[in-house]
Design a protein around this motif. Sequence first.
Motif, PDB file in Angstrom:
ATOM      1  N   SER A 137       7.185  -3.139 -13.313  1.00  0.00           N
ATOM      2  CA  SER A 137       5.809  -3.136 -13.006  1.00  0.00           C
ATOM      3  C   SER A 137       5.149  -4.033 -11.904  1.00  0.00           C
ATOM      4  N   VAL A 138       5.665  -5.486 -12.041  1.00  0.00           N
ATOM      5  CA  VAL A 138       5.259  -6.354 -11.238  1.00  0.00           C
ATOM      6  C   VAL A 138       6.090  -5.996  -9.677  1.00  0.00           C
ATOM      7  N   ILE A 139       7.243  -5.914  -9.638  1.00  0.00           N
ATOM      8  CA  ILE A 139       7.958  -5.527  -8.844  1.00  0.00           C
ATOM      9  C   ILE A 139       7.366  -4.533  -7.959  1.00  0.00           C
ATOM     10  N   LEU A 140       6.984  -3.462  -8.701  1.00  0.00           N
ATOM     11  CA  LEU A 140       6.535  -2.070  -8.195  1.00  0.00           C
ATOM     12  C   LEU A 140       5.357  -2.332  -7.552  1.00  0.00           C
ATOM     13  N   ILE A 141       4.454  -3.047  -8.315  1.00  0.00           N
ATOM     14  CA  ILE A 141       3.085  -3.129  -7.727  1.00  0.00           C
ATOM     15  C   ILE A 141       3.275  -3.831  -6.371  1.00  0.00           C
ATOM     16  N   THR A 142       4.101  -4.974  -6.412  1.00  0.00           N
ATOM     17  CA  THR A 142       4.382  -5.780  -5.000  1.00  0.00           C
ATOM     18  C   THR A 142       4.774  -4.854  -3.814  1.00  0.00           C
ATOM     19  N   LEU A 143       5.759  -3.746  -4.368  1.00  0.00           N
ATOM     20  CA  LEU A 143       6.323  -2.940  -3.161  1.00  0.00           C
ATOM     21  C   LEU A 143       5.292  -2.051  -2.741  1.00  0.00           C
ATOM     22  N   VAL A 144       4.604  -1.403  -3.860  1.00  0.00           N
ATOM     23  CA  VAL A 144       3.333  -0.483  -3.192  1.00  0.00           C
ATOM     24  C   VAL A 144       2.541  -1.106  -2.274  1.00  0.00           C
ATOM     25  N   TYR A 145       2.155  -2.238  -2.918  1.00  0.00           N
ATOM     26  CA  TYR A 145       1.111  -3.060  -1.796  1.00  0.00           C
ATOM     27  C   TYR A 145       1.708  -3.370  -0.537  1.00  0.00           C
ATOM     28  N   GLY A 146       2.971  -3.843  -0.596  1.00  0.00           N
ATOM     29  CA  GLY A 146       3.502  -4.153   0.788  1.00  0.00           C
ATOM     30  C   GLY A 146       3.593  -2.924   1.410  1.00  0.00           C
ATOM     31  N   ILE A 147       3.818  -1.552   1.164  1.00  0.00           N
ATOM     32  CA  ILE A 147       4.032  -0.431   1.951  1.00  0.00           C
ATOM     33  C   ILE A 147       2.708  -0.256   2.370  1.00  0.00           C
TER      34      ILE A 147
END
Length: 154
Positions: A137-147
């Motif tokens: 979840s932490v990695i996915l949230i960071t990636l979605v935010y980054g995208i």
Amino acid sequence: MLKTLNFISALMIIISLLYTIVVYQYLPSEVPTHYNLHGKPDAWGSKPIIFLIPGISAYAWLLIYIVYKYYDKIAKLGLNFKNEIPSEEAIRFDKKLLVVLNFESALSFSLSHMKDVYNILGGNIDFGVYELVIFLSVILITLVYGILKGRKYK
């Protein structure tokens, strides 16, 4: 801030490795190498395998750090789908994103590894499937935010 995050993430990997070295003599000759979704060991290996996760973490951290350090030069090669050179804002944002992802993964792997070693020694910290869910979840949230945030840069 980026230097601090890089330092802290490297320090976490070093602490994880040092912890493993200090308690190595107290570990049994066979240690768990894999856990099921409920946090129970389902595969075993010889004691030296315990250094695999800190080694992989250190290697991954170093690779991402090298990309971060030379990202300005890499980005200016125009190696993307449109063969365009990104703006300075985009490069700065991408570098921040790399550092944050590197920090999150180093922290997660280090804490998970130290928890596993602690449990092998007789401790009882068990997050079960939630550990994986939190990490992803932490990695996915960071990636979605980054995208989403990165789309505003050209």
